[in-house]
Design an enzyme around this catalytic site. Structure first.
Site, PDB file in Angstrom:
ATOM      1  N   GLY A  12      65.139 -20.382 154.954  1.00 29.28           N
ATOM      2  CA  GLY A  12      66.015 -21.370 154.327  1.00 29.28           C
ATOM      3  C   GLY A  12      67.361 -21.398 155.033  1.00 29.28           C
ATOM      4  O   GLY A  12      67.479 -20.956 156.183  1.00 29.28           O
ATOM      5  N   ASN A  13      68.364 -21.894 154.342  1.00 31.15           N
ATOM      6  CA  ASN A  13      69.691 -22.012 154.959  1.00 31.15           C
ATOM      7  C   ASN A  13      70.224 -20.657 155.398  1.00 31.15           C
ATOM      8  O   ASN A  13      70.743 -20.501 156.499  1.00 31.15           O
ATOM      9  CB  ASN A  13      70.688 -22.631 153.970  1.00 31.15           C
ATOM     10  CG  ASN A  13      70.352 -24.085 153.657  1.00 31.15           C
ATOM     11  OD1 ASN A  13      69.668 -24.745 154.425  1.00 31.15           O
ATOM     12  ND2 ASN A  13      70.826 -24.567 152.526  1.00 31.15           N
ATOM     13  N   ILE A  14      70.108 -19.663 154.516  1.00 27.97           N
ATOM     14  CA  ILE A  14      70.682 -18.349 154.806  1.00 27.97           C
ATOM     15  C   ILE A  14      69.920 -17.669 155.944  1.00 27.97           C
ATOM     16  O   ILE A  14      70.507 -17.216 156.922  1.00 27.97           O
ATOM     17  CB  ILE A  14      70.710 -17.464 153.529  1.00 27.97           C
ATOM     18  CG1 ILE A  14      71.676 -18.090 152.508  1.00 27.97           C
ATOM     19  CG2 ILE A  14      71.112 -16.037 153.851  1.00 27.97           C
ATOM     20  CD1 ILE A  14      71.728 -17.388 151.173  1.00 27.97           C
ATOM     21  N   CYS A 126      77.039 -14.584 147.965  1.00 25.43           N
ATOM     22  CA  CYS A 126      78.111 -15.151 148.791  1.00 25.43           C
ATOM     23  C   CYS A 126      79.446 -15.046 148.050  1.00 25.43           C
ATOM     24  O   CYS A 126      80.443 -14.597 148.609  1.00 25.43           O
ATOM     25  CB  CYS A 126      77.792 -16.584 149.207  1.00 25.43           C
ATOM     26  SG  CYS A 126      77.608 -17.749 147.857  1.00 25.43           S
ATOM     27  N   PRO A 161      66.771 -24.316 147.673  1.00 24.85           N
ATOM     28  CA  PRO A 161      66.016 -24.139 146.431  1.00 24.85           C
ATOM     29  C   PRO A 161      66.079 -22.721 145.867  1.00 24.85           C
ATOM     30  O   PRO A 161      66.185 -22.547 144.648  1.00 24.85           O
ATOM     31  CB  PRO A 161      64.583 -24.515 146.806  1.00 24.85           C
ATOM     32  CG  PRO A 161      64.618 -25.059 148.191  1.00 24.85           C
ATOM     33  CD  PRO A 161      65.981 -24.887 148.756  1.00 24.85           C
ATOM     34  N   THR A 163      68.476 -20.433 146.235  1.00 28.13           N
ATOM     35  CA  THR A 163      69.815 -20.213 145.694  1.00 28.13           C
ATOM     36  C   THR A 163      69.913 -20.859 144.305  1.00 28.13           C
ATOM     37  O   THR A 163      70.459 -20.289 143.361  1.00 28.13           O
ATOM     38  CB  THR A 163      70.869 -20.819 146.639  1.00 28.13           C
ATOM     39  OG1 THR A 163      70.752 -20.175 147.904  1.00 28.13           O
ATOM     40  CG2 THR A 163      72.282 -20.631 146.111  1.00 28.13           C
ATOM     41  N   ASN A 166      68.020 -19.024 141.729  1.00 24.23           N
ATOM     42  CA  ASN A 166      68.606 -17.702 141.462  1.00 24.23           C
ATOM     43  C   ASN A 166      70.008 -17.764 140.867  1.00 24.23           C
ATOM     44  O   ASN A 166      70.750 -16.788 140.935  1.00 24.23           O
ATOM     45  CB  ASN A 166      68.674 -16.898 142.770  1.00 24.23           C
ATOM     46  CG  ASN A 166      67.331 -16.311 143.159  1.00 24.23           C
ATOM     47  OD1 ASN A 166      67.173 -15.770 144.225  1.00 24.23           O
ATOM     48  ND2 ASN A 166      66.346 -16.422 142.280  1.00 24.23           N
ATOM     49  N   ASN A 268      79.689 -20.165 152.809  1.00 28.60           N
ATOM     50  CA  ASN A 268      78.893 -19.282 151.945  1.00 28.60           C
ATOM     51  C   ASN A 268      77.746 -18.636 152.715  1.00 28.60           C
ATOM     52  O   ASN A 268      77.326 -17.521 152.386  1.00 28.60           O
ATOM     53  CB  ASN A 268      78.383 -20.025 150.710  1.00 28.60           C
ATOM     54  CG  ASN A 268      77.822 -21.406 151.002  1.00 28.60           C
ATOM     55  OD1 ASN A 268      78.465 -22.223 151.673  1.00 28.60           O
ATOM     56  ND2 ASN A 268      76.635 -21.672 150.523  1.00 28.60           N
TER      57      ASN A 268
END
Lengths: 300, 340
Positions: A12-14, A126, A161, A163, A166, A268
């Site tokens: 994902g993004n992270i 973050c 999704p 994040t 959660n 973040n």
């Protein structure tokens, strides 16, 4: 000298931003970004940069047990609860970027050395990475913090999704970190996903209630720790110096990212990824120094 | 006269009104209001901090009564009326806030998110439904999304199990035609009832609510004497009178709701909501009216114009929960003023 080999779980993004950042580390080698769909934006981006990819999830690591020394888990809290025992059995060092809170909470500018013994380290959240150093500076200069509160705003587009799923774990884990690092009796964390266009930069405000606020001492402790944070994340900046507002101490920071996967507004991603890399580099430096001269104790 | 559908009225005076008194409503005020609302036959009474349960904070204002005290007071007084709460994920969590609310006897869980963030509500809607309670999906600041985007987000909430979908005109930004376009789109695209929550910044709260009904909405929010954030909400007793005149049935006793409004004016509010100059600016700029009080206070502190703060906040597209930006904007304006 061989680098510590790392695999990133979760595209994902992270996870994708992290894989890109790993390519710049002198201590770490990115051996793969592992997701669940080869058509995902993250895996496509990684492939275009020459990072090995797999869509097999945790099975990739189980099938290639020698592929890595350290695993970054950037999936979700629920998935990390499934991954953690598998990775433990395989003897991998685990850096957990989900709010699963299995290992000790780690904020490198505050407690990196305390965490390097643990096989599984939790990177809080973050908002937790942005606020914990401030909470720590408050705790160092006040021994009677009644309450600490952290409000983070991030761009909607930077929250994938996992994040979003959660959000509750984000809040609970951030609150646990705030209490741990400030010594406050009570803590509250709030997260705003801001859909504004153009996207807003990540911003975090810390409020504290204490009967004897010492702005001067706090500011000086804060400036010291901010310099340490900026060593691994240059885009971390105080935008509202500590001040008493309505009987509470307010401090505000902004985090601008490097723009590796998402544009620079998504600080973040950077704040938690740079922290995770700092932990892995801590492992790597210690291991390599240990291997070179076994008698040398590492002093960091 | 043709038979018109029943309109379900939900009264958030004790929640939205809390904004107007800096969240200082006491358990006793809540209990006494609930008794009268119950007697008047108000179907749903919503209570809590202005931003919903779990939202009492330094950022948004600390409430005089905690969630437990508020819910207990309301529960003890409501016999016929259902007890409702507003919940915003990101402030509240299921474990910390929803479970205690369930134990306190809440009937209607109105789970709210900014108009483009419906996916944050899934867990909360599931929780209410799995515990046999009524769940609403609420899209806030709905003027910030097009009708098509609103429908897409509303469909997510319907898929999660929301039994009614409410759109909020949080900034009091709509004119009647804006409401008609959105409500018609939602009614046409959803299989669940649609409702509307008005604010009165541009003087259109009642007209917008009636337009919503005309466009197919069957749920309306109204507050006694308009008791709500900023310029206030659709005035409940006016709404009941107008709906009665139009031939809609709400089940609320007119004299009962008039008495309720008199009580609210006398016992709950410091001042009756009016459309202040700042509220007009808030409505025009599309900025949540809950920003009114902190912006006015901070504007004074920095010697800047609160109207400038609002238009700058509007330019940045701020959403509720970003009250911390008021300080930053005020500082910048003060600095610019000094330089000039």
């Amino acid at each position: 000298m061989s680098k510590l080999r790392a695999v990133v779980l979760g595209s994902g993004n992270i996870g994708t931003d992290l894989a890109i950042k790993l390519m710049r580390s002198p201590w770490l080698e990115c051996r793969g970004l592992v997701g669940r769909s080869l058509t995902s934006a993250g895996l496509a981006k990684a492939q275009s940069l020459g990072i090995p990819v797999s869509a097999n999830g945790i099975a990739f690591i189980e099938n290639h047990p020698d592929s890595c020394d350290v695993v970054f888990d950037a999936t979700s809290a629920a998935s990390h609860h499934e991954h953690a025992p598998v990775l433990e059995r395989m003897g991998k060092l685990v850096i957990d970027l989900t709010p699963a809170k299995i290992g000790p909470l780690c904020v490198p500018s505050v407690n990196l050395n305390d965490c390097l013994e643990a096989p599984n380290v939790n990177m809080v959240t973050c908002g937790g990475q942005a606020s914990s150093p401030i909470a720590y500076a408050l705790g160092q200069t006040h021994d009677d913090i009644e309450y600490i509160e952290v409000v983070s705003s991030i761009a909607s587009r930077s929250a994938g999704p996992a994040t979003r799923r959660n959000l509750d774990e984000y809040i609970h884990t951030t609150e646990a970190a705030l209490k741990k690092f400030s010594g406050a009796q009570n803590a509250k964390a709030i997260l705003n996903l801001n859909p504004a266009v153009p996207c807003i930069n990540m911003q975090t405000t810390v409020f504290a209630k204490t009967p004897n606020p010492d702005i001067e001492a706090f500011t000086s402790a804060l400036n010291k720790i901010v310099a340490e944070i900026q060593a691994y994340i240059p885009g971390y900046e105080i935008i509202l110096q500590p001040r008493l507002d309505n009987g509470r101490i307010a401090t505000m920071v902004r985090v601008i990212g490097r723009g590796d996967f998402l544009p620079a507004y998504a600080g973040n991603l950077d704040i938690i990824n740079c922290a995770a890399i700092a932990v892995a580099e801590g492992y790597a430096q210690r291991r390599i120094v240990d291997a070179d001269s076994p008698k040398l104790r590492v002093v960091q | 006269m043709t038979i018109k559908p029943n309109i379900l009225i939900s009264d958030p005076s004790l929640r939205d009104g809390n904004h107007a008194v800096r969240h200082q409503l006491t358990a006793s005020q809540i209990e006494r209001y609930c008794r009268l609302a119950d007697a008047a036959g108000v179907p749903i009474v919503e209570v809590g901090h202005g931003n919903g349960i779990g939202a009492s904070s330094l950022q948004l204002g600390l409430a005089a009564a905690n969630d437990h005290q508020i819910l207990s007071a309301a529960r003890s007084a409501l016999k016929r009326s259902l007890l409702g709460i507003h919940i915003i994920p990101g402030f509240a969590t299921v474990d910390k806030d929803l479970k205690p609310a369930l134990d306190a006897g809440v009937d209607v869980f109105r789970v709210a998110a900014h108009c483009t963030e419906a996916d944050l509500t899934e867990r909360f809607i599931n929780f209410a439904r799995n515990n046999g309670k009524t769940a609403y999906g609420v899209l806030m600041m709905s003027h910030m999304a097009s009708p098509a985007v609103l429908l897409e987000e509303a469909r997510k909430m319907e898929a999660y199990g929301a039994e009614t979908l409410i759109i909020m005109d949080s900034a009091g930004h709509y004119l009647p035609n804006d409401v008609r376009e959105r409500i018609e789109t939602l009614v046409g695209g959803l299989g669940i009832p649609v409702g509307f929550h008005a604010h009165n910044n541009l003087g259109c709260a009642i007209a917008n609510s009636i337009t919503a009904v005309d466009a197919g909405a069957t749920v309306l929010d109204g507050c006694a004497r308009g008791f709500g954030a900023g310029a206030g909400n659709a005035q409940l007793e006016v709404l009941i009178a107008v709906l009665q005149k139009l031939g809609y049935e709400t089940g609320i006793d007119l004299y009962g709701v008039l008495d309720l409004a008199d009580f609210a004016e006398k016992e709950l509010m410091d001042v009756v909501p009016t459309i202040s100059s700042t509220s007009i600016v808030s409505g025009l700029s599309g900025v949540f009216s809950g920003f009114l009080k902190p912006a006015t206070r901070i504007a004074e502190e920095y010697g800047v114009d609160a109207r400038d703060i609002f238009f700058e906040l509007g330019r940045r597209g701020v959403v509720a929960g970003q009250e911390d930006l008021i300080l930053e904007v005020a500082q910048e304006l003060a600095r610019d003023k000094q330089v000039a």
